[in-house]
Design a protein around this motif. Structure first.
Motif, PDB file in Angstrom:
ATOM      1  N   GLN A  65      41.714  41.411  56.066  1.00 20.70           N
ATOM      2  CA  GLN A  65      40.450  41.152  55.388  1.00 20.70           C
ATOM      3  C   GLN A  65      40.070  42.290  54.446  1.00 20.70           C
ATOM      4  O   GLN A  65      39.567  42.061  53.355  1.00 20.70           O
ATOM      5  CB  GLN A  65      39.333  40.907  56.417  1.00 20.70           C
ATOM      6  N   ALA A  66      40.358  43.514  54.857  1.00 20.10           N
ATOM      7  CA  ALA A  66      40.023  44.661  54.011  1.00 20.10           C
ATOM      8  C   ALA A  66      40.858  44.638  52.736  1.00 20.10           C
ATOM      9  O   ALA A  66      40.348  44.908  51.631  1.00 20.10           O
ATOM     10  CB  ALA A  66      40.244  45.964  54.773  1.00 20.10           C
ATOM     11  N   GLU A  67      42.144  44.300  52.861  1.00 22.20           N
ATOM     12  CA  GLU A  67      43.013  44.223  51.684  1.00 22.20           C
ATOM     13  C   GLU A  67      42.577  43.097  50.758  1.00 22.20           C
ATOM     14  O   GLU A  67      42.585  43.251  49.536  1.00 22.20           O
ATOM     15  CB  GLU A  67      44.469  44.018  52.109  1.00 22.20           C
ATOM     16  N   ALA A  68      42.206  41.965  51.342  1.00 22.47           N
ATOM     17  CA  ALA A  68      41.758  40.823  50.532  1.00 22.47           C
ATOM     18  C   ALA A  68      40.482  41.179  49.773  1.00 22.47           C
ATOM     19  O   ALA A  68      40.352  40.859  48.584  1.00 22.47           O
ATOM     20  CB  ALA A  68      41.537  39.604  51.418  1.00 22.47           C
ATOM     21  N   LEU A  69      39.566  41.861  50.440  1.00 19.02           N
ATOM     22  CA  LEU A  69      38.321  42.259  49.794  1.00 19.02           C
ATOM     23  C   LEU A  69      38.597  43.256  48.672  1.00 19.02           C
ATOM     24  O   LEU A  69      38.059  43.137  47.562  1.00 19.02           O
ATOM     25  CB  LEU A  69      37.354  42.865  50.813  1.00 19.02           C
ATOM     26  N   GLU A  70      39.470  44.225  48.936  1.00 20.19           N
ATOM     27  CA  GLU A  70      39.820  45.231  47.932  1.00 20.19           C
ATOM     28  C   GLU A  70      40.476  44.581  46.713  1.00 20.19           C
ATOM     29  O   GLU A  70      40.166  44.906  45.575  1.00 20.19           O
ATOM     30  CB  GLU A  70      40.753  46.268  48.551  1.00 20.19           C
ATOM     31  N   THR A  79      40.083  42.682  41.061  1.00 15.84           N
ATOM     32  CA  THR A  79      40.120  41.585  40.095  1.00 15.84           C
ATOM     33  C   THR A  79      38.781  41.477  39.357  1.00 15.84           C
ATOM     34  O   THR A  79      38.753  41.274  38.131  1.00 15.84           O
ATOM     35  CB  THR A  79      40.450  40.251  40.813  1.00 15.84           C
ATOM     36  N   ASP A  80      37.703  41.619  40.094  1.00 14.97           N
ATOM     37  CA  ASP A  80      36.375  41.560  39.468  1.00 14.97           C
ATOM     38  C   ASP A  80      36.186  42.703  38.474  1.00 14.97           C
ATOM     39  O   ASP A  80      35.640  42.504  37.379  1.00 14.97           O
ATOM     40  CB  ASP A  80      35.275  41.606  40.535  1.00 14.97           C
ATOM     41  N   ARG A  81      36.618  43.915  38.834  1.00 17.08           N
ATOM     42  CA  ARG A  81      36.493  45.075  37.934  1.00 17.08           C
ATOM     43  C   ARG A  81      37.312  44.846  36.662  1.00 17.08           C
ATOM     44  O   ARG A  81      36.860  45.173  35.566  1.00 17.08           O
ATOM     45  CB  ARG A  81      36.990  46.346  38.639  1.00 17.08           C
ATOM     46  N   LEU A  82      38.513  44.277  36.818  1.00 16.47           N
ATOM     47  CA  LEU A  82      39.361  44.014  35.653  1.00 16.47           C
ATOM     48  C   LEU A  82      38.696  42.978  34.747  1.00 16.47           C
ATOM     49  O   LEU A  82      38.677  43.124  33.523  1.00 16.47           O
ATOM     50  CB  LEU A  82      40.756  43.547  36.079  1.00 16.47           C
ATOM     51  N   GLY A  83      38.141  41.935  35.356  1.00 17.24           N
ATOM     52  CA  GLY A  83      37.441  40.922  34.559  1.00 17.24           C
ATOM     53  C   GLY A  83      36.278  41.513  33.781  1.00 17.24           C
ATOM     54  O   GLY A  83      36.064  41.192  32.605  1.00 17.24           O
ATOM     55  N   ALA A  84      35.504  42.402  34.433  1.00 16.61           N
ATOM     56  CA  ALA A  84      34.373  43.047  33.769  1.00 16.61           C
ATOM     57  C   ALA A  84      34.859  43.951  32.640  1.00 16.61           C
ATOM     58  O   ALA A  84      34.259  43.994  31.559  1.00 16.61           O
ATOM     59  CB  ALA A  84      33.562  43.851  34.781  1.00 16.61           C
ATOM     60  N   ALA A  85      35.972  44.677  32.866  1.00 16.21           N
ATOM     61  CA  ALA A  85      36.522  45.567  31.833  1.00 16.21           C
ATOM     62  C   ALA A  85      37.030  44.753  30.648  1.00 16.21           C
ATOM     63  O   ALA A  85      36.835  45.140  29.487  1.00 16.21           O
ATOM     64  CB  ALA A  85      37.635  46.429  32.421  1.00 16.21           C
ATOM     65  N   ASP A 101      44.400  51.101  26.432  1.00 12.57           N
ATOM     66  CA  ASP A 101      43.808  52.436  26.655  1.00 12.57           C
ATOM     67  C   ASP A 101      42.371  52.302  27.165  1.00 12.57           C
ATOM     68  O   ASP A 101      41.966  53.005  28.102  1.00 12.57           O
ATOM     69  CB  ASP A 101      43.829  53.260  25.356  1.00 12.57           C
ATOM     70  N   ARG A 102      41.592  51.409  26.577  1.00 10.39           N
ATOM     71  CA  ARG A 102      40.206  51.204  27.024  1.00 10.39           C
ATOM     72  C   ARG A 102      40.169  50.671  28.458  1.00 10.39           C
ATOM     73  O   ARG A 102      39.324  51.099  29.260  1.00 10.39           O
ATOM     74  CB  ARG A 102      39.489  50.233  26.097  1.00 10.39           C
ATOM     75  N   LEU A 103      41.076  49.734  28.773  1.00 12.89           N
ATOM     76  CA  LEU A 103      41.104  49.186  30.131  1.00 12.89           C
ATOM     77  C   LEU A 103      41.456  50.273  31.151  1.00 12.89           C
ATOM     78  O   LEU A 103      40.846  50.336  32.231  1.00 12.89           O
ATOM     79  CB  LEU A 103      42.099  48.022  30.227  1.00 12.89           C
ATOM     80  N   ARG A 104      42.416  51.118  30.812  1.00 13.31           N
ATOM     81  CA  ARG A 104      42.792  52.208  31.729  1.00 13.31           C
ATOM     82  C   ARG A 104      41.597  53.136  31.995  1.00 13.31           C
ATOM     83  O   ARG A 104      41.362  53.544  33.132  1.00 13.31           O
ATOM     84  CB  ARG A 104      43.944  53.033  31.133  1.00 13.31           C
ATOM     85  N   GLN A 105      40.857  53.460  30.941  1.00 17.93           N
ATOM     86  CA  GLN A 105      39.701  54.347  31.098  1.00 17.93           C
ATOM     87  C   GLN A 105      38.626  53.698  31.987  1.00 17.93           C
ATOM     88  O   GLN A 105      38.037  54.359  32.842  1.00 17.93           O
ATOM     89  CB  GLN A 105      39.096  54.686  29.729  1.00 17.93           C
ATOM     90  N   GLN A 106      38.375  52.431  31.787  1.00 14.06           N
ATOM     91  CA  GLN A 106      37.340  51.747  32.554  1.00 14.06           C
ATOM     92  C   GLN A 106      37.761  51.504  33.997  1.00 14.06           C
ATOM     93  O   GLN A 106      36.908  51.475  34.884  1.00 14.06           O
ATOM     94  CB  GLN A 106      36.980  50.425  31.883  1.00 14.06           C
TER      95      GLN A 106
END
Length: 191
Positions: A123-128, A133-139, A184-189
């Motif tokens: 469950q911890a891995e699934a949540l992580e 995925t959410d952070r990548l979508g926001a970036a 580069d922008r995605l890596r920074q974010q």
């Protein structure tokens, strides 16, 4: 029976007078066990010696010789006396069995495949993973539209830079520059 040739060497009479092709044809046509026994007595030790001279150990040579003789019994119908002698045919089978044994010995063992259902993810891995995925979508959403469109085509559309250039009509250098800036922008974010 032993005979002496005029030039002196001693030769077994069955080596000189036996019509091996006729024996193979008797095996082929009548499953003649006596003919096969004569072929076996003559060729099995010679095949084993041939295989040992070509580098096989005694056990492998014995197994291959048995296999060759079994092939002679089972596939006597494939023997054509017009194409080759019995010795040539038998030793060709032996050579091929030796090659097969070498290939089998060098073949890597297949990795063990798990059977049954996949274990449930932690469950911890699934949540992580979901949070990542959410952070990548926001970036991705924060990228300029032109860069985001190219990233989506390259990674989600699985297109090469050349294919994107052909689709969009943009120069290849522009495509590469925009994708590099976006990454580069995605890596920074993400860091």
């Amino acid at each position: 029976m032993v005979r002496r040739r005029k030039d002196g060497p001693v030769v077994q009479a069955d080596d000189v007078e036996t019509d091996w092709a006729a024996l193979v044809l008797r095996v082929r046509d009548h499953q003649d066990k006596a003919a096969f026994a004569a072929l076996f007595r003559h060729f099995a030790p010679r095949v084993k010696a041939f295989l040992m001279k070509s580098g096989a150990d005694a056990t492998l040579a014995e197994e291959c010789a048995q296999d060759v003789m079994a092939t002679l019994w089972q596939k006597a119908n494939l023997f054509d006396p017009a194409r080759a002698s019995v010795a040539t045919w038998v030793f060709t089978i032996a050579r091929n069995r030796r090659i097969d044994a070498l290939r089998k010995a060098r073949r890597p063992e297949p990795e063990e495949l798990p059977w049954g259902p996949e274990p449930e993810p932690d469950q911890a891995e699934a949540l992580e993973s979901q949070q990542e995925t959410d952070r990548l979508g926001a970036a991705l959403a924060q990228l300029p539209d032109k860069q985001r469109a190219l990233i989506e085509r390259a990674f989600y559309g699985d297109l090469s830079h050349s294919e994107i250039a052909a689709e969009t009509g943009l120069p290849l250098g522009t495509i590469k520059s925009r994708i590099r800036l976006a990454l580069d922008r995605l890596r920074q974010q993400m860091s």
